[in-house]
Scaffold this motif. Structure first.
Motif, short mmCIF file in Angstrom:
data_model
loop_
_atom_site.label_atom_id
_atom_site.label_comp_id
_atom_site.label_asym_id
_atom_site.label_seq_id
_atom_site.Cartn_x
_atom_site.Cartn_y
_atom_site.Cartn_z
N THR A 47 -32.32 12.02 7.57
CA THR A 47 -32.71 10.98 8.53
C THR A 47 -34.08 11.29 9.12
OG1 THR A 47 -30.39 10.55 9.06
CG2 THR A 47 -32.04 9.79 10.63
N SER A 50 -36.79 10.58 6.61
CA SER A 50 -37.00 9.14 6.36
C SER A 50 -37.69 8.46 7.53
CB SER A 50 -35.65 8.47 6.07
OG SER A 50 -34.82 8.53 7.22
N GLN A 51 -37.57 8.96 8.67
CA GLN A 51 -38.16 8.36 9.87
C GLN A 51 -39.50 9.00 10.20
OE1 GLN A 51 -35.22 8.68 12.95
NE2 GLN A 51 -33.86 7.11 12.03
N ASP A 131 -37.87 14.14 -1.57
CA ASP A 131 -37.07 13.14 -0.88
C ASP A 131 -35.89 12.72 -1.74
OD1 ASP A 131 -38.81 13.27 1.21
OD2 ASP A 131 -39.98 11.48 0.61
N GLN A 135 -32.11 13.16 -0.67
CA GLN A 135 -31.23 12.01 -0.57
C GLN A 135 -30.01 12.19 -1.48
OE1 GLN A 135 -31.31 9.44 1.51
NE2 GLN A 135 -33.19 10.31 2.49
#
Length: 660
Positions: A47, A50-51, A131, A135
């Motif tokens: 998280t 991704s942010q 990433d 993920q």
């Protein structure tokens, strides 16, 4: 004990396993938490990336992820193979491998889920995951986290089931242990009670045996304490020996007060105290026991008081080196003492008989035969006198008076020959005659035949001995009689602590007729005894009176014209009227008022009366009041005349004139 030990070992081992199970359950619970922490940290990283969040929070999440993954993997390997790993409190603990089938199956399933999971996490943990890799790992966590959590829950449940089984087994073991302990306690209690019962039975048997022993033993047995008190156990005979019941705790020394005198009592107390001293050797002090021979008076069943002799012996009772009690053994040695006295009397009698025979062998044979003939005739005459006289009659008193004269003459003749045993027996028989005379007959008279028979037996033995000897009658009438009277004077002087020189001239005695010779010899014998015993003083008294220490005694028999003269003279204390007067008053023959009318000659004349003597007590040689009575009787039988001359402090002379 072995069963209890086995139960304890099983209990300890099961408890140890339960302790391991508790550790495994705790770590299995931690695995659930670690699986959740791993998923949470991984999702937080995904998280944050991704942010586009800053790197610092991501670093913290990565560190948390690394710790959770490492600890989860180590713990999972430990559950499968065993390993050292941090415990809940941070300390290193050993986690044994799971052995339960259900737990092993769950672990295999968990490992199947964890292995791919671990491969996906590898680049993330290394900090170089892209990433896409991040993920992919997050997606795997979301899809398999619940399964992994479920597997850890199942593992915890399996471990708890195993722990529960072991706890149940432990309870069973403990129950069995308690039952075994109870059984063991019951067994021990049974054995203890049985042994206690056996010990009580043995003690009762010992007590009964002790009671039987104390009731049947003939000796008096009891213990005394260091303060001289009696113990609780006292034999039955002890009560009888003391003539009264003995009480436990009674003072032993106080018990002895009525049995022994004060000197012996003090010696006994000191002796008992000495035995309680442990350093004193018991064997060395046995001979100084003052209570080995204690004469007492005890009553028989009829209430009669009889003499007995008790012997007390003491033995130590030790506790270690200390003397705690003394065992007192009391024996009635009356029979043994009586036998010892009889044996001693028998030895003395044998010695006296041997001395009698030796003295008879030394005597002149003819003089011995003459004595035996006179003695036998005299004893037979006594026997006839006593046999023909009725009890309580004047004839009996007259017979006793004549018998006393005969036996007194025999005593004098035996003394002249040195036959001391006959002197003693004749003296004892004379005493019996006087008791019969005083009682008028009765039981004392019935006791006379036995000693009279014994005297006749002794004379019979001398008669047989005299028959074997040879000697001239003339010698017996002459020199032998002189020697016999001189020896009699010397023997009497020695027995009374005096010294005397006897000049005896009885050589013409052999020319007298037989009857006259016997009467003259008896007169000479009795006056010799009287002169030495009553006339001659002791050496100290003579020297104090200015005389020679050795007294002078003269006996002379001779014929002067138509008559015979027997003269006996001593240079002793003479005759004093005052003592004779006092004796007459003491005897109750006269009162002082009556004696005032008597002159000195009349007073002195009473020495010839039967039963009169100035001696303090009766002995073998004086005190009967028979000697001078016999002299006067013999003078009368000779038809002679007796003249007495005496000067107090100087001399006494008897002069007998007779014609035959």
């Amino acid at each position: 004990m072995l069963l209890d030990l086995g139960v304890l070992v099983v209990n300890f081992y099961t408890s140890y396993q339960i302790s391991e199970d508790a550790l495994a359950i705790n770590l299995a619970g931690r695995q659930r938490m670690l699986s959740q922490r791993t998923a949470k940290a991984l999702l937080a990283l995904a998280t944050a990336r991704s942010q586009g969040q800053p790197a610092q929070p991501q670093t913290q999440d990565l560190a948390e992820l690394r710790g959770a993954v490492q600890l989860f993997d180590t713990s999972l390997q430990g559950f499968q193979h065993g390993a050292l790993l941090p415990g809940g409190n941070g300390q290193t603990v050993f986690l044994p491998p799971a052995t339960d089938a259900a737990a092993v199956s769950v672990l295999q399933q968990a490992q199947a889920v964890w292995t791919p999971y671990q491969l996906l996490l590898a680049p993330v943990l290394a900090g170089r995951a892209s990433d896409t890799e991040l993920q992919a790992a997050a997606a795997y966590a979301q899809s398999h986290n619940l399964a992994l959590l479920e597997q850890m829950n199942t593992l915890t449940t399996a471990l708890e089931a195993t722990a529960s089984q072991r706890a149940t087994r432990l309870r069973r073991v403990q129950t069995v242990g308690i039952l075994l302990a109870l059984l063991n306690f019951g067994f021990i209690l049974f054995k203890f009670l049985r042994r206690l019962h056996q010990a009580d039975a043995a003690m009762d048997a010992a007590t009964e045996e002790n009671r039987e022993i104390l009731a049947s033993v003939r000796e008096g047995l009891f213990l005394i304490t260091p303060d001289f008190r009696l113990g609780s156990q006292i034999s039955q005979s002890a009560h009888q020996l003391f003539g009264r019941p003995l009480l436990p705790g009674e003072d032993f020394i106080a018990m002895l007060e009525s049995l022994v005198g004060k000197p012996v009592l003090q010696d006994a107390k000191d002796y008992v105290a000495l035995l309680f001293a442990p350093h004193v050797k018991e064997a060395l002090v046995q001979d100084i026991n003052p209570l080995l021979d204690v004469p007492v008076q005890l009553q028989n069943r009829l209430g009669q008081s009889l003499p007995h002799t008790l012997a007390f012996r003491f033995n130590r009772v030790r506790a270690g080196t200390a003397v705690v009690h003394l065992l007192v053994t009391v024996q009635d040695i009356s029979e043994r003492t009586l036998l010892a006295h009889k044996l001693q009397d028998e030895r003395q009698r044998s010695h006296r008989e041997l001395s009698l025979l030796l003295a008879a062998c030394d005597a002149d044979p003819a003089l011995l035969r003459q004595f035996v003939a006179r003695a036998e005739a005299g004893l037979l005459e006594i026997n006839d006198l006593l046999r023909d006289s009725a009890h309580g009659t004047p004839a009996l008193r007259q017979a006793l008076d004549q018998a006393a004269r005969r036996i007194h003459a025999l005593k004098g003749d035996a003394g002249a020959l040195g036959l001391e045993m006959l002197v003693q027996q004749a003296h004892a028989f004379e005493s019996m005659l006087l008791r019969v005379y005083a009682s008028g007959g009765g039981d004392p008279l019935l006791a006379l035949p036995l000693p009279l028979e014994d005297l006749l037996a002794k004379i019979g033995a001398l008669k047989r001995l005299a028959g074997l000897q040879r000697g001239s009658l003339a010698q017996a009438h002459g020199e032998a009689l002189n020697a016999a009277l001189a020896r009699l004077a010397q023997d009497l002087a020695e027995s009374h602590g005096k010294r005397v020189s006897a000049a005896v001239q009885m050589g013409q005695h052999g020319t007298l007729g037989a009857e006259a010779a016997d009467l003259v010899r008896e007169i000479a014998t009795q006056l010799t005894r009287n002169a030495v015993v009553h006339g001659i003083e002791t050496p100290a008294a003579r020297q104090q009176a200015g005389k020679a220490a050795v007294g002078r005694l003269e006996l002379q028999l001779g014929r002067h014209e138509a008559e015979w003269i027997l003269r006996i003279r001593d240079d002793g204390q003479g005759l004093h009227p005052a003592p004779i007067r006092d004796k007459l008053i003491d005897l109750g023959w006269y009162t002082a008022l009556q004696l005032e009318s008597f002159d000195d000659a009349q007073i002195i004349g009473h020495i010839f009366k039967p039963g009169f003597s100035t001696a303090d007590g009766a002995t073998e040689h004086a005190g009967r009041g028979v000697g001078l009575d016999l002299v006067q009787a013999n003078v009368q039988r000779l038809g002679g005349h007796l003249t007495l001359a005496s000067t107090p402090g100087q001399f006494t002379e008897f002069l007998i004139r007779f014609d035959v």
